[in-house]
Design an enzyme around this catalytic site. Structure first.
Site, mmCIF file in Angstrom:
data_model
loop_
_atom_site.group_PDB
_atom_site.id
_atom_site.type_symbol
_atom_site.label_atom_id
_atom_site.label_comp_id
_atom_site.label_asym_id
_atom_site.label_seq_id
_atom_site.Cartn_x
_atom_site.Cartn_y
_atom_site.Cartn_z
ATOM 1 N N ASP A 41 46.167 -21.725 -44.936
ATOM 2 C CA ASP A 41 45.212 -21.835 -46.290
ATOM 3 C C ASP A 41 46.066 -23.516 -47.175
ATOM 4 O O ASP A 41 46.697 -23.454 -46.353
ATOM 5 C CB ASP A 41 45.598 -21.094 -47.469
ATOM 6 C CG ASP A 41 44.366 -20.775 -48.176
ATOM 7 O OD1 ASP A 41 43.915 -22.262 -48.218
ATOM 8 O OD2 ASP A 41 43.592 -20.003 -48.683
HETATM 9 C C1 BGC Z 1 41.732 -21.110 -50.642
HETATM 10 C C2 BGC Z 1 40.500 -20.773 -49.834
HETATM 11 C C3 BGC Z 1 39.801 -22.556 -49.026
HETATM 12 C C4 BGC Z 1 40.604 -23.589 -49.323
HETATM 13 C C5 BGC Z 1 39.906 -24.796 -48.613
HETATM 14 C C6 BGC Z 1 42.291 -22.804 -50.798
HETATM 15 O O1 BGC Z 1 42.157 -23.011 -51.993
HETATM 16 O O2 BGC Z 1 42.384 -20.166 -51.086
HETATM 17 O O3 BGC Z 1 39.783 -20.287 -49.715
HETATM 18 O O4 BGC Z 1 38.953 -22.221 -47.371
HETATM 19 O O5 BGC Z 1 41.691 -23.786 -50.668
HETATM 20 O O6 BGC Z 1 39.279 -24.772 -49.711
#
Ligand code: BGC
Length: 771
Positions: A294
């Site tokens: 993530d």
């Molecule tokens: C979130 C994810 C997301 C990623 C990309 C993160 O802050 O936890 O769910 O896919 O950002 O945008």
């Protein structure tokens, strides 16, 4: 010929050979029997420098939208140098073509890029937030929303979505409960499968299907105290039985990628957790796609306190991470770790192979611009047809929580006073995590109400209050352009205007609740009520003595005990997307009979949290005394044990009666099956749809078993006056669970089967499982 052009020409030849030999009709979900692109992948790998290999593992954000602390720069230069494997948060076929061109025309190896985005509940055409969508219990419809999202996103250049989010959550304090499918592992697994199939289709090489990414692996929905990014600590037996099934269902459905979660598991951050990412995911479950972190997941391991940046980057790689989102940890430290013998070239190669395989599966080596067709951009996105479907989906996701004296549906006559800070707001309708939505073009309730009501109804409108008394809170709760402009008038002036409108009306529709950004990432709450200023407004409206319908906007289960006691009709509309206003009005006026059922329990108050239907019994259960306090039993002094609204709950404008529950036998052998049937009669005045739910209870187990577990559901359409017999089939796999050795077993003995309209289902029959 210079040395460089010579290398280039050799590479072109090799590439031509590699691509020519690639079978483009490979079906992605059927990836289990070896890698069909193994040869091509190996030939490319043999051409790559270590730096280029590491580059493939790097996933920076385009910088258009940032969601964390890190920022990326010089992306174009990095792409040229082969230091980028994919990019995310970039939108439009034209822009993506330009960026892809850099990789194809300027980088030495011409390896195409992946383009990712959070396509979570639709693209420009936006569907209800996932929690809302799950309340439809309609798998075909859910699958179609993912298909349509893929159709639109791929028409805009994107080939990889960071969805589905399948984190089970029993804690409405956690803002991201809005992004998942609620609290149940069985329903969550069905939805996970539907979404993966919707996005990926049966052939990833088509230009309207995209790679899915199941997230957040794992257990992200159980943070301590409901605070986002917080520590998770859970027994393995709970993990396996209650939290892991939806991730595994996505893997079984052939999901192409997995995103590691921010939290720790057994004291080791998921991003660096070898047990999780390799032993469980790959070895036990047979996952053979790639794992991405993530946002800044690797960098965050430093703050978790498990090592310095170089150490945690190496740990992530050897644990099983293939792609580093945003941290630049792989890019800046893996070479050093390799030189120092802390990782091996095999570790790097394994990750590179997985990324290249995904690119082959998408057909990007054959045509890197296959998603950059601008004619599609013009004709396939946010179309009338898609918006009409979104309207249907939205109305199918709403949950009627209360409807005394059949106040709803509203008549198409008289005067309606529409009041509330969410009554005339377009930009909040799409809800959280809707990065591609055209939020200005969502229809607000006021517009929808006027359109659907038609000439015969006089609609008055007043804002009534701001979102919250506290301006600072309001700012935090209205980010990313999802504003509810602060009204310059005093609270009293706003209220007086609303009361004046109300006094002229026959019925009041109060549009209240949360703003879109009061749920979602980093939007945890310790107070689960409607903001006080809106409660005060509602009480004032109730005092007028006019009938009040509460249209409740929320991204999470709320504690609305007072509202439930005082307001005659409550329709929970979540954040229902682009067509919210029209869809809500369809339900208010009865063009659509509501059929949504809650997938997350609504608590009486925040102190009951975590609260969920499939709990254990304890040694001191209240039993039939639920609702009354008993000393030395498992209960509270100040509130009953039961929730306000249970899992599976939702009313209709009609009524459904259940009778005649039958089992096909009183015994079932492990190799056999048993059928349960029930008669469901539409005994009211409207045609309607009912979600018929089947729960089991394993009466005695080698480990304690939940009081109820959902094992089947069917959404059936029943005309008024009609009776339908609904039949379910149970086999051994429905009765299995993980025992204390974590073996997945069934155990002979008695099982109870409950069928009904929600998780309080009382009709029950028993059977015995025999070996
Ligand atoms: C979130 C994810 C997301 C990623 C990309 C993160 O802050 O936890 O769910 O896919 O950002 O945008």
């Amino acid at each position: 010929m210079t040395k460089l052009t010579k290398i280039n020409s050799i590479l072109s030849c090799i590439f031509a050979a590699v691509i020519f030999s690639c079978n483009t009709s490979q079906n992605s979900p059927a990836k289990t029997s070896g890698n069909p692109f193994g040869k091509q992948v190996d030939s490319i790998l043999s051409l790559m420098t270590v730096e280029e290999k590491i580059g493939q593992l790097n996933l920076p954000s385009s910088g258009d939208i940032t969601t964390g602390q890190a920022k990326s720069s010089n992306i174009a230069k990095k792409i040229e140098e082969g230091k980028v494997g994919g990019l995310f948060n970039i939108k439009s076929a034209a822009k993506i073509r330009d960026v892809q061109k850099i990789a194809i025309e300027k980088s030495r190896l011409k390896i195409p890029l992946l383009f990712g985005m959070d396509v979570i509940h639709g693209y420009e055409t936006t569907f209800p937030i996932p929690l809302g969508l799950s309340c439809s219990w309609d798998m075909e419809m859910i699958k179609k929303t993912a298909q349509m999202a893929a159709q639109e996103a791929t028409a805009d250049g994107i080939n990889w979505t960071f969805s589905p989010m399948v984190d089970i959550s029993r804690d409405p304090r956690w803002g991201r409960v809005s992004e998942g499918s609620g609290e149940d592992p069985y329903l969550g697994s069905e939805i996970a499968k539907a979404m993966v199939h919707g996005y990926q289709g049966d052939d990833l090489t088509k230009n309207n299907t995209m790679l899915a990414c199941v997230k957040h692996f794992a257990l992200y929905g159980a943070p301590e105290a409901g605070r986002d990014y917080n520590t998770v600590d859970m027994s393995k037996i709970r993990m396996y039985n209650e939290y892991l099934p939806p991730y595994q269902a996505a893997v079984d459905a052939g999901v192409g990628s997995v995103m590691a979660s921010f939290n720790e598991i057994d004291g080791i951050p998921a991003t660096g957790n070898k047990w999780l990412l390799t032993d469980l995911l790959r070895n036990d479950w047979g996952f053979n796609g790639f794992v991405v972190t993530d946002y800044t997941g690797i960098e965050e391991m430093v703050y978790h306190g498990v090592g310095d940046f170089q150490q945690v980057s190496a740990q992530a790689l050897t644990a099983g991470v293939d792609m580093d989102m945003v941290s630049d940890g792989f890019l800046t430290t893996l070479k050093k770790s390799l030189d120092e013998g802390k990782i091996s070239i095999n570790d790097i190669d394994a990750a590179v192979k997985r990324i290249l395989t995904a690119k082959f599966e998408l057909g990007l080596f054959e045509d890197p611009y296959k998603y950059c067709d601008e004619t599609r951009t013009k004709t396939e996105i946010f179309t009338k047809e898609n918006r009409d479907f979104a309207r249907k989906v939205a109305s199918g996701s709403m949950v009627l929580l209360k409807n005394d004296n059949q106040l709803l549906p509203l008549k198409k006559s008289g005067t309606i006073a529409l009041i509330g800070p969410l009554a005339n707001n377009a930009v909040n309708m799409a809800g959280t995590w809707s990065v591609a939505t055209k939020q200005d073009l969502s229809n607000p309730l006021l517009e929808g109400l006027k359109t659907v009501a038609g000439e015969g109804v006089h609609v008055l409108y007043a804002k009534g209050s701001n979102l919250d008394y506290d301006l600072a809170f309001e700012k935090r709760a209205t980010m990313f352009g999802k504003t509810i402009p602060r009204d310059g008038r005093t609270d009293k002036q706003l209220l007086d205007e609303a009361l004046a409108m109300a006094s002229k009306s026959d019925v009041i529709v109060a549009a209240l609740g949360e703003s879109a950004e009061m749920s979602g990432e980093s939007s945890s709450r310790t107070n689960l009520q409607i903001p006080q200023v809106q409660k005060d407004l509602l009480n004032a409206l109730l005092k007028t003595g006019k009938p009040v319908v509460l249209v409740l906007f929320t991204g999470r289960p709320l504690a609305i005990v007072e509202e439930n006691a005082q307001v005659p009709a409550i329709l929970n509309v979540w954040f229902s997307g682009s067509e919210a206003g029209l869809a809500i009005s369809d339900v208010l006026f009865g063009a659509v009979n509501p059929s949504g059922k809650l997938t997350a329990t609504f608590p009486m108050n925040v102190g009951q949290v975590p609260i969920f239907y499939n709990h254990k019994n304890t040694g001191r259960p209240l039993g039939n005394n639920e609702g009354r306090f008993e000393k030395f039993k498992s209960n509270y002094l100040d509130v009953r044990n039961e929730p306000l609204y249970p899992f599976g709950y939702g009313l209709s404008y009609t009524t459904f009666d259940y009778s005649n529950l039958k089992l096909s036998a009183t015994e079932m052998n492990v190799s056999g099956s048993i059928e349960a049937s029930v008669d469901v009669t539409n005994s009211g005045n409207y045609d309607g749809k009912e979600v018929v739910q089947l729960y089991i209870r394993d009466v005695v187990g080698s480990v304690t078993r939940p009081v109820k577990e959902l094992k089947g559901f069917q959404k059936v359409e029943i005309k008024k006056g009609e009776t339908k017999t609904v039949t379910f089939k149970l086999t051994e796999s429905d009765l299995k669970f993980y025992n204390s050795n974590l073996d997945f077993v069934s155990e002979p003995g008695m099982f109870q089967v409950f069928v009904g309209t929600d998780s309080n289902a009382k009709l029950m029959k028993e059977f015995e499982l025999t070996k």
